[in-house]
Design an enzyme around this catalytic site. Sequence first.
Site, PDB file in Angstrom:
ATOM      1  N   LYS A 269     -50.139  23.560  31.632  1.00 41.73           N
ATOM      2  CA  LYS A 269     -49.293  22.746  32.502  1.00 41.73           C
ATOM      3  C   LYS A 269     -48.831  21.525  31.723  1.00 41.73           C
ATOM      4  CE  LYS A 269     -49.363  19.818  36.672  1.00 41.73           C
ATOM      5  NZ  LYS A 269     -50.090  19.429  37.910  1.00 41.73           N
ATOM      6  N   ASP A 274     -45.738  13.020  36.588  1.00 38.26           N
ATOM      7  CA  ASP A 274     -45.732  13.586  37.938  1.00 38.26           C
ATOM      8  C   ASP A 274     -45.631  12.459  38.969  1.00 38.26           C
ATOM      9  OD1 ASP A 274     -45.970  15.071  40.213  1.00 38.26           O
ATOM     10  OD2 ASP A 274     -48.092  15.597  39.925  1.00 38.26           O
ATOM     11  N   LYS A 281     -45.565  10.377  45.401  1.00 39.21           N
ATOM     12  CA  LYS A 281     -46.929   9.883  45.453  1.00 39.21           C
ATOM     13  C   LYS A 281     -46.922   8.399  45.805  1.00 39.21           C
ATOM     14  CE  LYS A 281     -48.919  12.870  41.843  1.00 39.21           C
ATOM     15  NZ  LYS A 281     -49.921  13.602  42.651  1.00 39.21           N
ATOM     16  N   ASP A 292     -50.490  14.386  33.155  1.00 37.03           N
ATOM     17  CA  ASP A 292     -50.275  15.682  33.796  1.00 37.03           C
ATOM     18  C   ASP A 292     -49.766  16.768  32.831  1.00 37.03           C
ATOM     19  OD1 ASP A 292     -50.796  16.938  36.167  1.00 37.03           O
ATOM     20  OD2 ASP A 292     -48.814  16.580  37.041  1.00 37.03           O
ATOM     21  N   ASP A 351     -44.879  17.879  45.345  1.00 35.20           N
ATOM     22  CA  ASP A 351     -45.976  17.378  44.517  1.00 35.20           C
ATOM     23  C   ASP A 351     -46.926  18.512  44.105  1.00 35.20           C
ATOM     24  OD1 ASP A 351     -47.432  15.515  43.120  1.00 35.20           O
ATOM     25  OD2 ASP A 351     -48.429  14.652  44.879  1.00 35.20           O
ATOM     26  N   GLU A 353     -46.347  20.861  42.118  1.00 39.55           N
ATOM     27  CA  GLU A 353     -45.378  21.358  41.138  1.00 39.55           C
ATOM     28  C   GLU A 353     -46.013  22.123  39.987  1.00 39.55           C
ATOM     29  OE1 GLU A 353     -46.740  18.460  40.979  1.00 39.55           O
ATOM     30  OE2 GLU A 353     -47.320  18.424  38.880  1.00 39.55           O
ATOM     31  N   ARG A 355     -48.282  24.421  39.840  1.00 42.84           N
ATOM     32  CA  ARG A 355     -48.398  25.866  40.050  1.00 42.84           C
ATOM     33  C   ARG A 355     -47.049  26.566  39.899  1.00 42.84           C
ATOM     34  NH1 ARG A 355     -51.016  24.721  45.810  1.00 42.84           N
ATOM     35  NH2 ARG A 355     -51.851  23.044  44.511  1.00 42.84           N
TER      36      ARG A 355
END
Length: 517
Positions: A269, A274, A281, A292, A351, A353, A355
Amino acid sequence: MINDFKPSLSAVSSAVEKVDADALVLGVAKGPKGPVLLPNPLADNAARSVADSLQALGASGSEDQILRLPGVDGFKSETLVLVGVGTLTGEVDGGVSTEALRRAAGSAVRQLSGADSIALALPSATVEQVSAVAEGAAIGAYSFNHFKGSEDARRKGPASEVVVLTPLKEKHTKAAMARAGVVGHAVRATRDLVNTPPSHLYPESFAQIAEKAAKDSKTKVKVWAPKDLEKEGFGGLLGVGNGSSRGPRMVRIEHAPSRPAAHIALVGKGITFDSGGLSLKPANAMTTMKLDMAGAATVLSIVLAAAELNLPIRVTGWLCLAENMPSSTAQRPEDVISIYGGKTVEVLNTDAEGRLVLADGIVAASEEQPDAIVDVATLTGAQMIALGNRTFGVMGHESLRDSLVEAAGVAGESAWGMPIPEEALAGFRSDVADLTNTGAREGGMLNAAAFLREFVGDRADADEDALDPETRRIPWAHVDIAGPSFNDKGPYGYIPKGGTGVTVRTLISYLEGLARA
Ligand code: BES
Ligand code: MN
Ligand code: ZN
């Protein structure tokens, strides 16, 4: 990479009196009746006088305790340093684990940042011990000053020279020292990438770093720019990356030895920041979100390390790079996107994201029919609720999962195998698409794994009539490092503040295990 001090590491078996280092480090353990000086190369009378004064000096043997004393007569080092290795767990010689040695060496090197050269006189009677001491030193010797304004501050770094004192001859320790150098570099490079601010690390610049690293090594690299992603239908990366003026990238980097014993695909990932996207967030949850991309950084470092170590395993790394931002072009909650390969996902929370970009990567990796796929991701806040900040979660194919947890034990990292409960996928049911991207809140880490599993391809040689889908799928495991990838508290052992480089050692150990098998 941007800030790698690369300490020179060597193992030396010459007389301790002749070692010319700024500091000479000895280990102290916490014994049942007080502090115990660990085996060391000092002459008997010198060792006895140090051992006799431990209590008076306040040396406890606790982990991370460090005491600086004046050098001993007849030695070149100006400072004698006592480092705690923690509780003694057996006889004095065998009573410290390799991980305790790794931590003590790392802690000493990290805390002695004023010394330019350090000699480590910790237990080193076996190659395993020498290896652990060298590895601990190599990952403890880390600082990240690249973005300081003054040249003085930028130049501050750990010792440039670390010597491991051992009674073993060089021919026996050579390979272990070389390996420690490669592992140390891989861990430090991963931390550098994680620590690099999102102003400077974004999908394009990350892809360029991978291209440059590939050019300087024996690995092959391919980068998909946004127009390539569109042509081939990488809808996860495009959907997540759409809110940012800095477009997404997919990077494939490969170590391909001539007669590989196995082919492992690693998917990382790589969300360079993020913000949450339109499902924004809160401000306090957004700081640290430069971390991230830790999964992608890990995967890049592993492929490069596999090449440097000449491992007889084919390793393909997939870096799923995007920046998750809110804007008028950002994907909206309720949008439907089409993942590479055609499965559709209704995005209910922008959020969630990670996956989505990983799904693209897992499908692409599956097309090449590797023997196993491992994805590494800072995927869920739920990981930290379940396992804390130092233990990563491993889910998926049972024996692959267990092998990874075992490899973590060998490497000295903390991993825990977790289930994917049968009900985990149900929360992703969508009225309009194949799946939504949000499952139940409870068991969030496990649910995310159930989502990812939907994108793992079947083995080409699978029995089509096999009823259990698990027997048809390519063995796959998911590693959630949300908490352990970043240390926002104080440093300890060989772990600095900021990026930790967690799972680098585990995955190298795993690949080495396959090479031996
Ligand atoms: N990158 C985060 C997970 C994360 C949180 C990593 C804290 C490290 C520290 C991920 O993209 C995320 O936002 N996950 C959400 C998913 C939810 C919306 C289903 C989460 O875990 O809250
Ligand atoms: Mn997120
Ligand atoms: Zn994320």
